[in-house]
Design a protein around this motif. Structure first.
Motif, mmCIF file in Angstrom:
data_model
loop_
_atom_site.group_PDB
_atom_site.id
_atom_site.type_symbol
_atom_site.label_atom_id
_atom_site.label_comp_id
_atom_site.label_asym_id
_atom_site.label_seq_id
_atom_site.Cartn_x
_atom_site.Cartn_y
_atom_site.Cartn_z
ATOM 1 N N SER A 30 0.840 -1.191 0.000
ATOM 2 C CA SER A 30 0.000 0.000 0.000
ATOM 3 C C SER A 30 0.880 1.247 0.000
ATOM 4 O O SER A 30 2.055 1.197 0.364
ATOM 5 C CB SER A 30 -0.964 0.013 1.188
ATOM 6 O OG SER A 30 -0.273 0.091 2.407
ATOM 7 N N CYS A 40 -4.059 9.134 3.894
ATOM 8 C CA CYS A 40 -4.654 8.425 2.756
ATOM 9 C C CYS A 40 -3.825 7.187 2.457
ATOM 10 O O CYS A 40 -2.600 7.269 2.345
ATOM 11 C CB CYS A 40 -4.685 9.324 1.527
ATOM 12 S SG CYS A 40 -5.670 10.809 1.764
ATOM 13 N N ARG A 42 -3.667 3.970 -0.241
ATOM 14 C CA ARG A 42 -4.147 3.295 -1.447
ATOM 15 C C ARG A 42 -3.807 1.815 -1.310
ATOM 16 O O ARG A 42 -2.659 1.431 -1.158
ATOM 17 C CB ARG A 42 -3.519 3.856 -2.707
ATOM 18 C CG ARG A 42 -4.030 3.141 -3.953
ATOM 19 C CD ARG A 42 -3.662 3.821 -5.237
ATOM 20 N NE ARG A 42 -4.169 5.171 -5.350
ATOM 21 C CZ ARG A 42 -5.435 5.496 -5.674
ATOM 22 N NH1 ARG A 42 -6.311 4.555 -5.890
ATOM 23 N NH2 ARG A 42 -5.791 6.749 -5.788
ATOM 24 N N PRO A 45 -7.510 -1.165 -5.597
ATOM 25 C CA PRO A 45 -8.324 -0.137 -6.247
ATOM 26 C C PRO A 45 -8.969 0.862 -5.275
ATOM 27 O O PRO A 45 -9.625 1.793 -5.684
ATOM 28 C CB PRO A 45 -9.401 -0.947 -6.970
ATOM 29 C CG PRO A 45 -9.563 -2.166 -6.123
ATOM 30 C CD PRO A 45 -8.176 -2.469 -5.586
ATOM 31 N N LEU A 46 -8.788 0.646 -3.971
ATOM 32 C CA LEU A 46 -9.421 1.510 -2.981
ATOM 33 C C LEU A 46 -8.439 2.504 -2.386
ATOM 34 O O LEU A 46 -7.278 2.178 -2.141
ATOM 35 C CB LEU A 46 -10.023 0.680 -1.844
ATOM 36 C CG LEU A 46 -11.145 -0.281 -2.216
ATOM 37 C CD1 LEU A 46 -11.579 -1.085 -0.998
ATOM 38 C CD2 LEU A 46 -12.328 0.473 -2.808
ATOM 39 N N GLN A 47 -8.939 3.710 -2.143
ATOM 40 C CA GLN A 47 -8.160 4.699 -1.406
ATOM 41 C C GLN A 47 -8.948 5.020 -0.141
ATOM 42 O O GLN A 47 -10.075 5.523 -0.209
ATOM 43 C CB GLN A 47 -7.953 5.979 -2.205
ATOM 44 C CG GLN A 47 -7.126 6.993 -1.428
ATOM 45 C CD GLN A 47 -7.138 8.355 -2.057
ATOM 46 O OE1 GLN A 47 -8.178 9.007 -2.101
ATOM 47 N NE2 GLN A 47 -5.985 8.764 -2.554
ATOM 48 N N VAL A 66 -13.760 6.832 1.583
ATOM 49 C CA VAL A 66 -13.206 5.780 0.724
ATOM 50 C C VAL A 66 -13.539 6.143 -0.713
ATOM 51 O O VAL A 66 -14.641 6.604 -1.008
ATOM 52 C CB VAL A 66 -13.792 4.385 1.062
ATOM 53 C CG1 VAL A 66 -13.191 3.315 0.171
ATOM 54 C CG2 VAL A 66 -13.591 4.042 2.531
ATOM 55 N N ARG A 67 -12.572 5.933 -1.600
ATOM 56 C CA ARG A 67 -12.792 6.162 -3.020
ATOM 57 C C ARG A 67 -12.355 4.911 -3.792
ATOM 58 O O ARG A 67 -11.359 4.298 -3.463
ATOM 59 C CB ARG A 67 -12.008 7.362 -3.515
ATOM 60 C CG ARG A 67 -12.538 8.676 -2.982
ATOM 61 C CD ARG A 67 -11.826 9.859 -3.616
ATOM 62 N NE ARG A 67 -12.396 11.091 -3.138
ATOM 63 C CZ ARG A 67 -13.367 11.755 -3.760
ATOM 64 N NH1 ARG A 67 -13.847 11.296 -4.890
ATOM 65 N NH2 ARG A 67 -13.842 12.870 -3.261
ATOM 66 N N LEU A 68 -13.120 4.605 -4.811
ATOM 67 C CA LEU A 68 -12.793 3.515 -5.715
ATOM 68 C C LEU A 68 -12.054 4.121 -6.904
ATOM 69 O O LEU A 68 -12.524 5.107 -7.501
ATOM 70 C CB LEU A 68 -14.065 2.806 -6.178
ATOM 71 C CG LEU A 68 -13.898 1.661 -7.171
ATOM 72 C CD1 LEU A 68 -13.093 0.520 -6.548
ATOM 73 C CD2 LEU A 68 -15.255 1.151 -7.619
ATOM 74 N N LEU A 69 -10.890 3.564 -7.220
ATOM 75 C CA LEU A 69 -10.050 4.038 -8.325
ATOM 76 C C LEU A 69 -9.675 5.520 -8.176
ATOM 77 O O LEU A 69 -9.372 6.196 -9.141
ATOM 78 C CB LEU A 69 -10.724 3.795 -9.672
ATOM 79 C CG LEU A 69 -11.081 2.333 -9.959
ATOM 80 C CD1 LEU A 69 -11.892 2.227 -11.238
ATOM 81 C CD2 LEU A 69 -9.837 1.465 -10.017
ATOM 82 N N LEU A 72 -14.261 7.641 -7.539
ATOM 83 C CA LEU A 72 -15.652 7.365 -7.192
ATOM 84 C C LEU A 72 -15.803 7.239 -5.674
ATOM 85 O O LEU A 72 -15.335 6.268 -5.083
ATOM 86 C CB LEU A 72 -16.112 6.068 -7.870
ATOM 87 C CG LEU A 72 -17.539 5.630 -7.585
ATOM 88 C CD1 LEU A 72 -18.531 6.659 -8.129
ATOM 89 C CD2 LEU A 72 -17.801 4.268 -8.205
ATOM 90 N N LEU A 74 -17.239 6.278 -2.180
ATOM 91 C CA LEU A 74 -18.096 5.225 -1.646
ATOM 92 C C LEU A 74 -18.601 5.676 -0.278
ATOM 93 O O LEU A 74 -17.912 6.425 0.420
ATOM 94 C CB LEU A 74 -17.306 3.919 -1.516
ATOM 95 C CG LEU A 74 -16.711 3.367 -2.810
ATOM 96 C CD1 LEU A 74 -15.864 2.131 -2.527
ATOM 97 C CD2 LEU A 74 -17.808 3.032 -3.808
#
Length: 128
Positions: A30, A40, A42, A45-47, A66-69, A72, A74
């Motif tokens: 990570s 943060c 990573r 695919p999740l941050q 949480v962000r996807l890629l 996006l 979440l």
């Protein structure tokens, strides 16, 4: 796995750290950085965006977003059962990570300790 050998290698620059973990031959990597007062991380695919706080000599990581890629968002509420704690105890770095999701249940749980390896940049220990 129980009582798996654990190795962690760190690399850092002025902006981030990369943690390469190996749980008995199973790698997990990570990248961490600080942004807008949040930590943060990573992971695939999740941050994750964590708000850190201290209590009783430990640091707790609480999911703030949480962000996807990386783009996006979440719902953070989905990740309310992701719990991390770290502390120094008896000269060791101790940690515990629990991650559970609604409907899916437990995803990962590991805890253990690390000690520095001579030469720096690497820690060895035990985790489960």
């Amino acid at each position: 796995m129980a009582d798996a050998p654990l190795r962690v290698e760190f690399t850092a620059d002025a902006r981030s750290e990369t943690w390469r973990r190996d749980f008995g031959g199973h790698p997990m990597s990570s990248k961490l950085k600080c942004r807008s007062g949040l930590l943060c991380e990573r992971l695939g695919p999740l941050q994750f965006r964590f708000l850190l706080h201290t209590a009783d000599g430990a640091i707790y990581w609480n999911v703030a977003g949480v962000r996807l890629l990386g783009i996006l968002p979440l719902p953070a509420a989905l990740f309310g059962r992701v719990q991390c704690r770290e502390r120094e105890h008896a000269g060791r770095y101790e940690f515990r990570v629990d991650a559970e999701l609604p409907l899916l249940g437990p995803l990962v749980r590991y805890e253990g300790w690390l000690e520095p390896v001579e030469g720096g940049g690497r820690l060895d220990g035990a985790g489960a």
